[in-house]
Design an enzyme around this catalytic site. Structure first.
Site, PDB file in Angstrom:
ATOM      1  N   GLU A 114      19.315  45.256  30.103  1.00 15.67           N
ATOM      2  CA  GLU A 114      20.195  46.137  31.353  1.00 15.67           C
ATOM      3  C   GLU A 114      21.095  45.143  32.119  1.00 15.67           C
ATOM      4  O   GLU A 114      20.585  44.225  32.486  1.00 15.67           O
ATOM      5  CB  GLU A 114      19.237  46.856  32.215  1.00 15.67           C
ATOM      6  CG  GLU A 114      18.162  47.727  31.613  1.00 15.67           C
ATOM      7  CD  GLU A 114      17.242  48.166  32.553  1.00 15.67           C
ATOM      8  OE1 GLU A 114      17.361  48.389  33.969  1.00 15.67           O
ATOM      9  OE2 GLU A 114      16.049  48.599  31.934  1.00 15.67           O
ATOM     10  N   LYS A 116      22.531  43.558  35.204  1.00 13.46           N
ATOM     11  CA  LYS A 116      21.726  43.470  36.593  1.00 13.46           C
ATOM     12  C   LYS A 116      22.980  43.776  37.484  1.00 13.46           C
ATOM     13  O   LYS A 116      24.076  43.114  37.768  1.00 13.46           O
ATOM     14  CB  LYS A 116      21.464  42.184  36.977  1.00 13.46           C
ATOM     15  CG  LYS A 116      20.646  42.033  38.112  1.00 13.46           C
ATOM     16  CD  LYS A 116      19.767  40.901  38.228  1.00 13.46           C
ATOM     17  CE  LYS A 116      18.874  40.656  39.526  1.00 13.46           C
ATOM     18  NZ  LYS A 116      19.586  40.791  40.773  1.00 13.46           N
ATOM     19  N   ASP A 118      24.983  44.585  41.004  1.00 14.45           N
ATOM     20  CA  ASP A 118      25.010  43.833  42.237  1.00 14.45           C
ATOM     21  C   ASP A 118      25.341  44.897  43.302  1.00 14.45           C
ATOM     22  O   ASP A 118      26.282  44.908  43.794  1.00 14.45           O
ATOM     23  CB  ASP A 118      26.100  42.651  42.252  1.00 14.45           C
ATOM     24  CG  ASP A 118      25.705  41.616  43.166  1.00 14.45           C
ATOM     25  OD1 ASP A 118      24.794  41.647  43.955  1.00 14.45           O
ATOM     26  OD2 ASP A 118      26.582  40.764  43.602  1.00 14.45           O
ATOM     27  N   TYR A 229      17.482  52.803  37.349  1.00 16.34           N
ATOM     28  CA  TYR A 229      16.975  51.662  36.489  1.00 16.34           C
ATOM     29  C   TYR A 229      15.333  51.769  36.332  1.00 16.34           C
ATOM     30  O   TYR A 229      14.716  50.885  35.650  1.00 16.34           O
ATOM     31  CB  TYR A 229      17.053  50.442  36.762  1.00 16.34           C
ATOM     32  CG  TYR A 229      16.908  49.695  38.039  1.00 16.34           C
ATOM     33  CD1 TYR A 229      15.630  49.520  38.602  1.00 16.34           C
ATOM     34  CD2 TYR A 229      18.203  49.495  38.925  1.00 16.34           C
ATOM     35  CE1 TYR A 229      15.173  49.239  39.965  1.00 16.34           C
ATOM     36  CE2 TYR A 229      17.688  49.035  40.300  1.00 16.34           C
ATOM     37  CZ  TYR A 229      16.385  48.810  40.865  1.00 16.34           C
ATOM     38  OH  TYR A 229      16.119  48.323  41.981  1.00 16.34           O
ATOM     39  N   LYS A 317      20.302  35.331  34.900  1.00 16.84           N
ATOM     40  CA  LYS A 317      21.419  35.546  35.725  1.00 16.84           C
ATOM     41  C   LYS A 317      22.745  34.759  35.085  1.00 16.84           C
ATOM     42  O   LYS A 317      22.622  33.985  34.452  1.00 16.84           O
ATOM     43  CB  LYS A 317      21.030  34.651  37.353  1.00 16.84           C
ATOM     44  CG  LYS A 317      20.071  35.260  37.896  1.00 16.84           C
ATOM     45  CD  LYS A 317      20.353  36.557  38.467  1.00 16.84           C
ATOM     46  CE  LYS A 317      21.556  36.286  39.849  1.00 16.84           C
ATOM     47  NZ  LYS A 317      20.515  35.896  40.789  1.00 16.84           N
ATOM     48  N   CYS A 411      55.088  33.339  65.300  1.00 20.04           N
ATOM     49  CA  CYS A 411      55.245  33.775  63.988  1.00 20.04           C
ATOM     50  C   CYS A 411      55.717  32.637  63.097  1.00 20.04           C
ATOM     51  O   CYS A 411      56.608  31.943  63.473  1.00 20.04           O
ATOM     52  CB  CYS A 411      56.287  35.025  63.535  1.00 20.04           C
ATOM     53  SG  CYS A 411      56.597  35.241  61.602  1.00 20.04           S
ATOM     54  N   CYS A 414      59.388  33.384  61.409  1.00 20.56           N
ATOM     55  CA  CYS A 414      60.425  33.778  62.070  1.00 20.56           C
ATOM     56  C   CYS A 414      60.531  33.380  63.503  1.00 20.56           C
ATOM     57  O   CYS A 414      61.429  33.608  64.383  1.00 20.56           O
ATOM     58  CB  CYS A 414      60.796  35.212  61.980  1.00 20.56           C
ATOM     59  SG  CYS A 414      59.817  36.454  62.881  1.00 20.56           S
ATOM     60  N   CYS A 429      53.143  39.881  63.469  1.00 19.95           N
ATOM     61  CA  CYS A 429      54.196  39.496  64.356  1.00 19.95           C
ATOM     62  C   CYS A 429      55.064  40.842  64.421  1.00 19.95           C
ATOM     63  O   CYS A 429      54.991  41.498  63.498  1.00 19.95           O
ATOM     64  CB  CYS A 429      55.091  38.754  63.023  1.00 19.95           C
ATOM     65  SG  CYS A 429      56.880  38.503  63.224  1.00 19.95           S
ATOM     66  N   CYS A 434      61.754  40.643  61.023  1.00 21.81           N
ATOM     67  CA  CYS A 434      61.323  39.113  60.255  1.00 21.81           C
ATOM     68  C   CYS A 434      61.297  39.108  58.689  1.00 21.81           C
ATOM     69  O   CYS A 434      60.997  40.135  58.195  1.00 21.81           O
ATOM     70  CB  CYS A 434      59.800  39.310  60.693  1.00 21.81           C
ATOM     71  SG  CYS A 434      58.824  38.054  59.965  1.00 21.81           S
TER      72      CYS A 434
END
Ligand code: IVH
Length: 673
Positions: A114, A116, A118, A229, A317, A411, A414, A429, A434
């Site tokens: 199956e 795995k 996460d 599962y 894994k 910024c 600019c 900003c 800008c």
């Protein structure tokens, strides 16, 4: 209590259950979304009227509602164990031999493999077929009671399906993984970014954060998914093997992962591992390996478990997706809404077959929290298609030359003022002019959510802006072959291809257009909501705050932002220029239907008592007619209201028929059919 109500409630629930299963579990709906919504709304309304009739398994729990102060503790029916990890075929052979030795057999074993997943492990307890308790894994022995939160996960059945050959057991205990799809994760993060909330680092964290919301209404808004599962008490379905267990679970209505495969030999197991490794990036959810289980349940029982993990299963894994490298510099990028994001420039390092040079640092708080310094050795992770990120600094590797990371005070593009709103992690900003923000907006407009042109990526847009061909959005629609083909790296063919694609986009659905503008607080979802409420852009532009606030899903912040955005003269001008450049919003659906006013051009004069001029124009357009602003040979109908002046007189002189307000209202009262 009228018996009719109880019957109707039961019928509604059965139908909703059936259709939700077809949609969320089988991915094969048999009614339209709107019809499903109507059933759901009817159920909610009836239950609101008769609260005593709300059952534990009612689909109405999907929308959440219970708020708790803390989660109660749940003792698991049997410990929720973890799995031993392996990383190679040789280790898998060793596992198989160990199992054979334990069972004193030399027979090859039948395995089930199956993906795995996460996400987060959860346990679901069904009593008399009804989901009664759902919990987190916790420390394995006890977890937290998150029943209300789990009920909002659409693919978790609230009531088990049964039929003649599958009796519902009095008690059933299943386990599985709750997760967020990659798409769901990106959508959620985009919303959070727009709202200035901290973003989740990966789908797993986002799923965990969503499940552990004390207010289940919030959980309900997160597109959580589920794959089952295992079953705690498989004897109740009289299955002999894990494969049969999955069969029974599927028939009871649980979503079973389609990549589960039975393997007769170790070689087949190894092949399946390679297969998962190659398809992994094409899946819309993250997997970090493959779980291999001995299929035979009686053998599973004989093998039993250590205190940590079962002896009959193992997690093979995928290779580690982390590496260490040096943080060489930090760049500060200005996004389309002005947010300044620090980006780590890394000494190039290969992770999972890809060279990583950059990693997001999210915001200033993140840098402080991780205590990062320039020239630090850092642990970098690449998870699926998520932007690589720095997990942590490794202070043990410091040589004393590391430098603090200084966030700019103005910024970087600019020189404009940077502002951090209270309660937000984002620094912005606030200069409306800008150039960096503007460039990002243009890139966004050309991107996936806008023009979505293959040949017009970030680099190309930058080039077009630099060369002066594009200054604002309308310029995309004014490009010609000579201009494009003359640019570095372009040829006649590529220019024509891009222009053809732009031509196709000269009409765009309203929702796509609104989304493509990249307005703050207005993501894909909000754009869709707006497009549903306004038949054209002009209506949206004219809407005031109150009108916007009346729309479900539009909050104060979004309403204020929209009003400010569309009252900006630069935006009004931009929209004007767009239509001059031949761009048009795709007519809303009403207009593709039969329209009684097609071919007629209306001119209004004087004031109308019962409706505004805009509304009147709107009605004409909705029925397929056009509106003129001055008298010309095109005009077919003149509507004269109160105090009609010169235009009326002129129309009379021209011998045109005049419509009174009442005539007009009668005319537009007809619905488009
Ligand atoms: S079976 C007795 N199957 O991996 C062990 N676990 O490392 C039961 N997981 O806590 C686990 N996908 O959250 C199993 N197909 C799968 C799985 C899976 C993901 C997770 C699960 C468990 C962890 C163990």
């Amino acid at each position: 209590m009228p018996q009719g109500v109880t019957d109707r409630l039961e019928a509604l629930r059965a139908q909703i259950r059936l259709h939700a299963h077809r949609y969320y579990v089988l991915d094969d709906p048999i009614i339209a979304d709107g019809e499903y919504d109507a059933l759901f709304q009817e159920l909610l309304a009836l239950e609101a009227q008769y609260p005593a009739l709300v059952t534990e398994d009612s689909p109405s729990h999907r929308i959440g509602g219970t708020v708790v102060r803390t989660f109660a503790t749940v003792v698991h029916s049997s410990p929720m164990l973890s799995l031993e990890n392996i990383f190679s075929a040789a280790e898998f052979s060793a596992f198989e031999e160990k199992v054979q030795r334990f069972l004193k057999t030399e027979q090859p074993l039948r395995f089930i493999t199956e993906p795995k997943l996460d996400g987060l492990a959860v346990e679901l307890l069904y009593q008399q077929g009804v989901l009664s308790v759902g919990s987190t894994r916790g420390d394995g022995l006890t977890g937290e009671n998150i029943t209300a939160q789990l009920k909002t996960v659409q693919s978790i059945p609230l009531r088990l399906q049964g039929n003649s050959d599958l009796a519902i057991p009095p008690e059933l205990n299943v386990r599985g993984e709750v997760f967020l799809s990659k798409k769901g994760f990106h959508l959620l993060n985009r919303q959070r970014q727009e709202e200035g909330e901290p973003m989740f680092a990966n789908p797993r964290n986002a799923a965990a954060g969503s499940l552990r919301q004390l207010d289940s209404k919030i959980t309900a808004q997160r597109p959580l998914e589920f794959f089952v599962y295992g079953m705690g008490n498989a004897e109740v379905v009289s299955a002999c093997g894990q494969e049969e267990v999955f069969g029974a679970l599927a028939r009871m209505g649980f979503p079973v992962n389609p990549l589960i495969k039975v393997c007769g030999t170790a070689q087949e197991v190894a092949d399946q591992y390679q297969h998962l490794l190659t398809v992994r990036h094409t899946l819309d959810y993250e997997i970090d390996g493959m779980v291999v289980k001995v299929d035979d349940l009686s053998l599973q029982q004989r093998l039993g478990a250590t205190t940590r993990a079962p002896r009959w299963a193992i997690a093979w894994k995928f290779p580690a997706t982390q590496a260490t490298t040096v943080l060489e510099a930090v760049e500060f990028q200005v996004g389309r809404t002005g947010v300044v994001t620090p980006v780590a420039l890394l000494r190039p390092v290969e992770i999972d077959g890809v060279v990583v040079r950059r990693a997001t640092l999210h915001n200033q708080d993140e840098i402080t929290k991780k205590n990062l310094r320039l020239y630090d050795t850092v642990l970098v992770q690449r998870a699926g298609d998520v932007i690589p990120e720095i997990i942590k600094a490794i202070p043990e590797q410091r040589k004393g030359l590391e430098q603090p990371i200084i966030f700019p005070s103005s910024c970087p593009e600019c020189g404009g003022q940077l502002v951090r709103a209270t309660g937000e992690s984002a620094v912005r900003c606030v200069n409306g002019f800008c150039p960096a923000q503007h460039l990002q907006k243009l890139i966004y407009f050309a991107g996936k959510n806008g023009l979505d042109l293959e040949g017009l990526g970030k680099k190309n847009v930058e080039q077009l802006v630099r060369s002066g061909l594009i200054r604002d959005i309308p310029d995309f629609f004014r490009l010609n072959v000579e201009q494009l083909a003359g640019l570095d790296g372009w040829g006649d063919k590529s220019a024509r291809k891009v222009l053809e694609a732009i031509e196709q986009r000269k009409t765009m659905a309203l929702s796509r257009f609104i989304g493509a503008l990249g307005i703050r607080h207005v993501g894909e979802v909000t754009a869709g909501v707006l497009a549903e409420h306004f038949t054209d852009l002009a209506q949206l532009m004219a809407a005031d705050k109150e009108k916007l606030l009346h729309i479900e899903g539009i909050g104060e912040q979004t309403a204020v932002t929209l009003v400010a955005y569309f009252s900006d003269p630069a935006i009004v001008q931009m929209v004007d220029q767009l239509s001059q450049a031949g761009f048009a919003i795709q007519p809303a659906q009403v207009q593709v239907q039969v329209q009684p006013l097609v071919g007629r051009v209306f001119l209004f004069t004087g004031t109308l008592a019962g409706l505004s001029r805009d509304e009147a124009k709107q009605r004409v357009k909705a029925l397929g007619g056009q509106v003129a602003s001055s008298l010309s040979h095109r005009v077919t109908d003149v509507v004269a209201g109160e105090k009609a002046g010169a235009k009326k007189k002129k129309a009379e002189e021209l011998g045109l028929d005049l419509l009174s307000e009442a005539d007009f209202l009668a005319l537009v009262a007809q619905e488009p059919s």
